[in-house]
Design a protein around this motif. Structure first.
Motif, PDB file in Angstrom:
ATOM      1  N   LYS A  16      39.455  29.041  11.070  1.00 46.97           N
ATOM      2  CA  LYS A  16      39.362  29.326  12.499  1.00 46.97           C
ATOM      3  C   LYS A  16      39.159  28.038  13.304  1.00 46.97           C
ATOM      4  N   GLU A  17      38.952  28.212  14.618  1.00 45.55           N
ATOM      5  CA  GLU A  17      38.604  27.101  15.503  1.00 45.55           C
ATOM      6  C   GLU A  17      37.082  27.012  15.562  1.00 45.55           C
ATOM      7  N   THR A  18      36.528  25.878  15.175  1.00 43.96           N
ATOM      8  CA  THR A  18      35.079  25.749  15.033  1.00 43.96           C
ATOM      9  C   THR A  18      34.325  26.083  16.317  1.00 43.96           C
ATOM     10  N   SER A  19      34.745  25.509  17.430  1.00 43.56           N
ATOM     11  CA  SER A  19      33.999  25.692  18.683  1.00 43.56           C
ATOM     12  C   SER A  19      33.993  27.151  19.124  1.00 43.56           C
ATOM     13  N   LEU A  20      35.133  27.812  19.041  1.00 42.07           N
ATOM     14  CA  LEU A  20      35.203  29.219  19.439  1.00 42.07           C
ATOM     15  C   LEU A  20      34.409  30.107  18.490  1.00 42.07           C
ATOM     16  N   SER A  21      34.477  29.803  17.211  1.00 40.56           N
ATOM     17  CA  SER A  21      33.721  30.590  16.231  1.00 40.56           C
ATOM     18  C   SER A  21      32.224  30.474  16.484  1.00 40.56           C
ATOM     19  N   PHE A  22      31.784  29.254  16.789  1.00 41.41           N
ATOM     20  CA  PHE A  22      30.365  29.058  17.077  1.00 41.41           C
ATOM     21  C   PHE A  22      29.968  29.799  18.355  1.00 41.41           C
ATOM     22  N   LEU A  23      30.845  29.779  19.349  1.00 44.99           N
ATOM     23  CA  LEU A  23      30.574  30.496  20.601  1.00 44.99           C
ATOM     24  C   LEU A  23      30.325  31.976  20.338  1.00 44.99           C
ATOM     25  N   PHE A  24      31.193  32.624  19.568  1.00 41.49           N
ATOM     26  CA  PHE A  24      31.043  34.057  19.292  1.00 41.49           C
ATOM     27  C   PHE A  24      29.796  34.338  18.456  1.00 41.49           C
ATOM     28  N   PHE A  25      29.515  33.458  17.504  1.00 40.92           N
ATOM     29  CA  PHE A  25      28.297  33.591  16.703  1.00 40.92           C
ATOM     30  C   PHE A  25      27.067  33.501  17.600  1.00 40.92           C
ATOM     31  N   TYR A  26      27.095  32.548  18.520  1.00 34.42           N
ATOM     32  CA  TYR A  26      25.950  32.298  19.400  1.00 34.42           C
ATOM     33  C   TYR A  26      25.693  33.496  20.315  1.00 34.42           C
ATOM     34  N   ILE A  27      26.747  34.076  20.845  1.00 34.06           N
ATOM     35  CA  ILE A  27      26.596  35.254  21.712  1.00 34.06           C
ATOM     36  C   ILE A  27      25.965  36.408  20.935  1.00 34.06           C
ATOM     37  N   LYS A  28      26.412  36.588  19.702  1.00 31.95           N
ATOM     38  CA  LYS A  28      25.867  37.670  18.877  1.00 31.95           C
ATOM     39  C   LYS A  28      24.389  37.447  18.582  1.00 31.95           C
ATOM     40  N   LYS A  29      24.020  36.191  18.341  1.00 27.04           N
ATOM     41  CA  LYS A  29      22.627  35.877  18.007  1.00 27.04           C
ATOM     42  C   LYS A  29      21.741  35.832  19.246  1.00 27.04           C
ATOM     43  N   HIS A  30      22.300  35.395  20.375  1.00 22.47           N
ATOM     44  CA  HIS A  30      21.542  35.265  21.625  1.00 22.47           C
ATOM     45  C   HIS A  30      22.292  36.000  22.739  1.00 22.47           C
ATOM     46  N   PRO A  31      22.210  37.318  22.780  1.00 21.68           N
ATOM     47  CA  PRO A  31      23.011  38.100  23.741  1.00 21.68           C
ATOM     48  C   PRO A  31      22.825  37.688  25.201  1.00 21.68           C
ATOM     49  N   LEU A  32      21.624  37.271  25.572  1.00 21.05           N
ATOM     50  CA  LEU A  32      21.382  36.904  26.971  1.00 21.05           C
ATOM     51  C   LEU A  32      22.098  35.612  27.369  1.00 21.05           C
ATOM     52  N   SER A  33      22.547  34.868  26.375  1.00 19.25           N
ATOM     53  CA  SER A  33      23.266  33.627  26.673  1.00 19.25           C
ATOM     54  C   SER A  33      24.617  33.896  27.323  1.00 19.25           C
ATOM     55  N   ILE A  34      25.053  35.144  27.303  1.00 18.74           N
ATOM     56  CA  ILE A  34      26.364  35.479  27.856  1.00 18.74           C
ATOM     57  C   ILE A  34      26.468  35.072  29.324  1.00 18.74           C
ATOM     58  N   PHE A  35      25.347  35.085  30.039  1.00 17.78           N
ATOM     59  CA  PHE A  35      25.385  34.733  31.465  1.00 17.78           C
ATOM     60  C   PHE A  35      25.678  33.242  31.655  1.00 17.78           C
ATOM     61  N   LEU A  36      25.051  32.396  30.833  1.00 17.08           N
ATOM     62  CA  LEU A  36      25.334  30.963  30.893  1.00 17.08           C
ATOM     63  C   LEU A  36      26.761  30.674  30.430  1.00 17.08           C
ATOM     64  N   ILE A  37      27.187  31.404  29.420  1.00 16.36           N
ATOM     65  CA  ILE A  37      28.534  31.198  28.886  1.00 16.36           C
ATOM     66  C   ILE A  37      29.586  31.609  29.910  1.00 16.36           C
ATOM     67  N   LEU A  38      29.354  32.719  30.589  1.00 14.08           N
ATOM     68  CA  LEU A  38      30.297  33.155  31.623  1.00 14.08           C
ATOM     69  C   LEU A  38      30.392  32.125  32.744  1.00 14.08           C
ATOM     70  N   LYS A  39      29.268  31.515  33.074  1.00 10.71           N
ATOM     71  CA  LYS A  39      29.266  30.469  34.095  1.00 10.71           C
ATOM     72  C   LYS A  39      30.167  29.309  33.671  1.00 10.71           C
ATOM     73  N   SER A  40      30.043  28.914  32.397  1.00 11.17           N
ATOM     74  CA  SER A  40      30.883  27.829  31.875  1.00 11.17           C
ATOM     75  C   SER A  40      32.350  28.234  31.853  1.00 11.17           C
ATOM     76  N   LEU A  41      32.620  29.477  31.440  1.00  7.87           N
ATOM     77  CA  LEU A  41      34.005  29.937  31.347  1.00  7.87           C
ATOM     78  C   LEU A  41      34.668  30.033  32.717  1.00  7.87           C
ATOM     79  N   ILE A  42      33.884  30.382  33.729  1.00  5.15           N
ATOM     80  CA  ILE A  42      34.430  30.422  35.092  1.00  5.15           C
ATOM     81  C   ILE A  42      34.840  29.019  35.531  1.00  5.15           C
ATOM     82  N   LYS A  43      33.992  28.039  35.237  1.00  8.11           N
ATOM     83  CA  LYS A  43      34.348  26.649  35.556  1.00  8.11           C
ATOM     84  C   LYS A  43      35.620  26.236  34.824  1.00  8.11           C
TER      85      LYS A  43
END
Length: 204
Positions: A16-43
């Motif tokens: 897989k792609e390392t960065s994307l795989s880590f992103l999905f793992f991180y969301i699963k482990k830290h669900p509340l991080s989705i708000f920070l991640i969405l902010k980054s994805l919007i940028k």
């Protein structure tokens, strides 16, 4: 003169792609991080067609800036990924060790993710995209010709016995290697170089 054997990482050793795989793992482990991640994805959505991959990658990891336990998260991530390594690699690297002075892992993926895994995989040297403590890239994204530049920083004189990759973006490294191998999407090793690039590979 050092004899070296060099591997790309994403889709060459790791499925897989390392960065994307880590992103999905991180969301699963830290669900509340989705708000920070969405902010980054919007940028990123505003930058995608306007700026380089380097600029996008400078934004991508903003969500982990204040995580004091990031080292443990990265360790846990890799412990969950064993099944996503191509089987051919483990026998291949055993033979590589008999032939080369140094085994080199070279990748555009972040150093802070790969430096937790490369020695376990059997590599002596890691060359990857460097990040500072704020998760911004130091220097250039480690891709294409930059991989050769970085390799030349580490080894002043070398003979590349073999190079393994899945991507034509690694043509500068293929050109230096005596033996050239490409890995297809099924994790099968073939002699020669890949026939085409993927979508991400075309983006500089």
């Amino acid at each position: 003169m050092k004899n070296i054997i060099v591997y790309d990482f994403d889709k060459t050793i790791y499925k897989k792609e390392t960065s994307l795989s880590f992103l999905f793992f991180y969301i699963k482990k830290h669900p509340l991080s989705i708000f920070l991640i969405l902010k980054s994805l919007i940028k990123i959505s505003f930058l995608f067609n306007k700026f380089s991959l380097k600029n996008v990658k400078n934004i991508f990891f903003e969500f982990i800036k204040n995580n004091k336990n990031i080292d443990k998260d990265i360790k846990d991530f890799w412990q969950s990924q064993d099944k996503f390594f191509f089987p051919y690699f483990f026998e291949e690297i055993k033979e590589n060790k008999k032939e080369a002075d140094y085994l080199v892992l070279i990748s555009a993926s972040p150093d802070f993710l790969l430096n937790k895994i490369y020695k376990k995989l059997g590599f002596d040297v890691l060359i990857s995209t460097r990040y500072d403590k704020n998760y911004h890239i130091i220097g250039e994204n480690c891709k294409g010709v930059e991989k050769v530049n970085r390799l030349n920083e580490v080894f002043k004189e070398y003979k590349m016995l073999s190079f393994y990759s899945d991507s034509l973006s690694d043509l500068p490294l293929y050109d230096l290697s005596i033996n050239k191998f490409y890995i297809n999407k099924n994790g099968e090793k073939h002699k020669g170089i890949p026939k085409k690039n993927g979508l991400v590979d075309k983006w500089k």
